[in-house]
Design a protein around this motif. Structure first.
Motif, mmCIF file in Angstrom:
data_model
loop_
_atom_site.group_PDB
_atom_site.id
_atom_site.type_symbol
_atom_site.label_atom_id
_atom_site.label_comp_id
_atom_site.label_asym_id
_atom_site.label_seq_id
_atom_site.Cartn_x
_atom_site.Cartn_y
_atom_site.Cartn_z
ATOM 1 N N UNK A 1 138.913 58.027 73.994
ATOM 2 C CA UNK A 1 139.170 58.246 72.436
ATOM 3 C C UNK A 1 139.480 57.148 71.317
ATOM 4 N N UNK A 2 139.428 55.705 72.213
ATOM 5 C CA UNK A 2 139.937 54.647 71.165
ATOM 6 C C UNK A 2 138.654 53.950 70.998
ATOM 7 N N UNK A 3 138.302 53.965 69.640
ATOM 8 C CA UNK A 3 137.081 53.044 69.153
ATOM 9 C C UNK A 3 136.976 51.810 69.473
ATOM 10 N N UNK A 4 136.164 51.096 70.097
ATOM 11 C CA UNK A 4 136.329 49.763 70.396
ATOM 12 C C UNK A 4 135.155 49.104 70.437
ATOM 13 N N UNK A 5 135.044 47.702 70.109
ATOM 14 C CA UNK A 5 133.981 46.932 70.261
ATOM 15 C C UNK A 5 133.933 45.862 70.853
ATOM 16 N N UNK B 1 130.771 56.079 64.747
ATOM 17 C CA UNK B 1 130.897 55.840 63.334
ATOM 18 C C UNK B 1 131.957 54.462 63.421
ATOM 19 N N UNK B 2 133.133 54.657 63.968
ATOM 20 C CA UNK B 2 134.162 53.620 63.927
ATOM 21 C C UNK B 2 133.687 52.243 64.470
ATOM 22 N N UNK B 3 133.021 52.287 65.844
ATOM 23 C CA UNK B 3 132.465 51.183 66.248
ATOM 24 C C UNK B 3 131.419 50.532 65.208
ATOM 25 N N UNK B 4 130.617 51.425 64.690
ATOM 26 C CA UNK B 4 129.770 50.668 63.577
ATOM 27 C C UNK B 4 130.342 50.064 62.486
ATOM 28 N N UNK C 1 144.968 52.573 68.973
ATOM 29 C CA UNK C 1 144.229 53.381 68.024
ATOM 30 C C UNK C 1 142.765 52.650 67.985
ATOM 31 N N UNK C 2 142.847 51.323 68.028
ATOM 32 C CA UNK C 2 141.350 50.499 67.781
ATOM 33 C C UNK C 2 141.417 49.475 68.402
ATOM 34 N N UNK C 3 140.531 49.057 68.967
ATOM 35 C CA UNK C 3 140.490 47.737 69.796
ATOM 36 C C UNK C 3 139.201 46.979 69.848
ATOM 37 N N UNK C 4 139.579 45.607 69.736
ATOM 38 C CA UNK C 4 138.636 44.530 69.851
ATOM 39 C C UNK C 4 138.782 43.755 71.224
ATOM 40 N N UNK C 5 137.780 43.994 71.882
ATOM 41 C CA UNK C 5 137.999 42.975 73.324
ATOM 42 C C UNK C 5 136.825 41.833 73.254
ATOM 43 N N UNK C 6 137.607 40.573 73.138
ATOM 44 C CA UNK C 6 136.667 39.460 72.902
ATOM 45 C C UNK C 6 136.236 38.693 73.862
ATOM 46 N N UNK D 1 147.438 51.319 65.165
ATOM 47 C CA UNK D 1 147.836 50.418 66.031
ATOM 48 C C UNK D 1 146.506 49.787 66.601
ATOM 49 N N UNK D 2 146.403 48.397 66.186
ATOM 50 C CA UNK D 2 145.039 47.696 66.719
ATOM 51 C C UNK D 2 145.373 46.624 67.755
#
Length: 399
Positions: free
Chosen positions: A262-266, A230-233, A205-210, A110-111
């Motif tokens: 615990x949710x990788x995000x950039x 690692x996942x953010x990179x 599970x993963x997020x992009x906050x734009x 889930x993204x």
């Protein structure tokens, strides 16, 4: 008449920059205290377990209203458009957040794609709309959760910060409030808590906050990302854009609140505010589709990445601040490489006399420029991204 060049980042300059660009949230200190509960059934802040989708029974423009979401309740292979019921207005009605859920026919990751945390950031909304338009849920595995207009009152006014009425009318930056507090001391804090606890955390599970730059400033295309993760990179490097800022920035950013649970995000940052940058948006669409491919949500070959465009990575930033009032003439452009002592701007008074000349305090690449033609003393004029031996304190970055 000249800004003295400095080695590294001057803490005072950055704090001035932060105040000039985004302001300080007066509710942040009070947030730690308790306030009267918005409603007796509000879950404790930080509760992140989905307990089922809750429909309020309201329908707005044909779209159902929810106060909590569990994407597992929605039919596989469908695209759903909903309104999420946020915090109440002073009149007792609610602010509603536009949500699109694209649930694939098969299970998977889930993204979350998020925009509108600041109300003057237009390009991220268009970028996410473009991505969603290209998704076929029948061919997907997993879910894309698009949250388009987090700070609805700020968006209505095309204002960076939330106009809060607690003490007259004050402006609160909701990106200094995450993860929020459903029982907090301001409407933005409560709104952030509702979105974080009932919408984002249980379904991501993963997020992009734009984001984009703030009004009065332009920035290049870059990702704010914690490259030690690692996942953010991995996500940050999948975008064919110009720069990566390897820095946590403020602890209360949405991306950091997600990482903390615990949710990788950039945080993708895509150019100027208040406009649709139709030349820059496609690169972020391409990068976002790459992220979805990485996590198996959609199939297909990877598009271009940072390696294909020679992306520049820096972990610190230097801000050239105005020392005088007057008309600003910039001598550099976004992504220009600068060297210490290089003249980057001059300033004139109304008689046309030069009252200040400004130079770069470090070597690096230009990542931000003032767009307004005039500036008072203490205004950021040029921001330079660079690599230093030790990453600067997060509080010294004006997101």
């Amino acid at each position: 008449m000249q800004n003295e060049p400095k080695d590294g980042v001057d803490r005072r300059d950055f704090m001035k920059s932060a105040i000039a660009l985004v302001g300080a949230s007066s509710a942040l200190v009070a947030q730690a205290g308790t306030a009267y509960a918005q409603n007796a059934n509000a879950p404790a802040a930080g509760a992140g377990t989905a307990h089922g989708t809750v429909y309020t029974g309201d329908v707005i423009n044909g779209k159902k209203v929810i106060s909590a979401l569990d994407v597992n309740d929605l039919p596989p292979g469908t695209k759903q458009m909903l309104y999420f019921q946020g915090v109440q207005m002073p009149t007792g009605q609610h602010w509603y957040v536009s949500v699109i859920v694209v649930r694939g026919a098969k299970p998977g990751k889930r993204v979350a794609l998020i925009s509108g945390v600041h109300g003057d950031e237009m390009s991220p909304v268009h970028m996410i709309q473009t991505v969603v338009s290209q998704l076929d849920p029948a061919q997907m595995s997993g879910t894309v959760l698009a949250v388009l207009d987090v700070s609805r009152p700020a968006l209505e006014a095309m204002e960076r910060r939330w106009p809060n009425s607690s003490l007259g009318i004050g402006l609160i930056d909701i990106n200094r409030e995450w993860p929020g507090n459903e029982n907090g001391s301001s409407a933005p804090s409560r709104h952030a808590g509702l979105i974080f606890n009932r919408l984002l955390r249980p379904n991501t599970d993963y997020a992009l906050d734009c984001h984009t730059s703030t009004t009065g400033m332009d920035i290049t295309s870059f990702n704010l990302a914690r490259m030690e993760l690692p996942e953010a990179r991995a996500m940050a490097e999948l975008f064919p854009i110009k720069q990566i800022f390897d820095n946590p920035a403020y602890p209360t950013l949405l991306a950091n609140a997600l990482i903390n649970v615990g949710i990788p995000a950039i945080t993708p940052e895509m150019g100027p505010p208040r406009v649709l940058d139709l030349q820059m948006i496609p690169s972020f669409v391409e990068g976002t589709m790459n992220v979805l491919k990485r996590y198996g949500v959609i199939a297909g070959p990877m598009g271009r990445t940072g390696k294909d465009v020679g992306i520049f990575v820096g972990n610190s930033a230097h801000t050239v601040m105005s020392s005088h009032g007057g008309f600003v003439e910039l001598l550099v452009k976004p992504n220009d490489t600068v060297s210490p002592g290089q003249k980057v701007a001059i300033q004139r008074n109304t008689f046309g006399e030069v009252v200040a000349e400004y130079t770069a305090g470090t070597a690096g690449q230009v990542t931000g420029l003032r767009t307004d033609a005039t500036a008072e003393p203490g205004i950021p004029l040029v921001m330079i991204l660079y690599q230093s031996a030790g990453r600067e304190n997060p509080e010294d970055y004006s997101e």
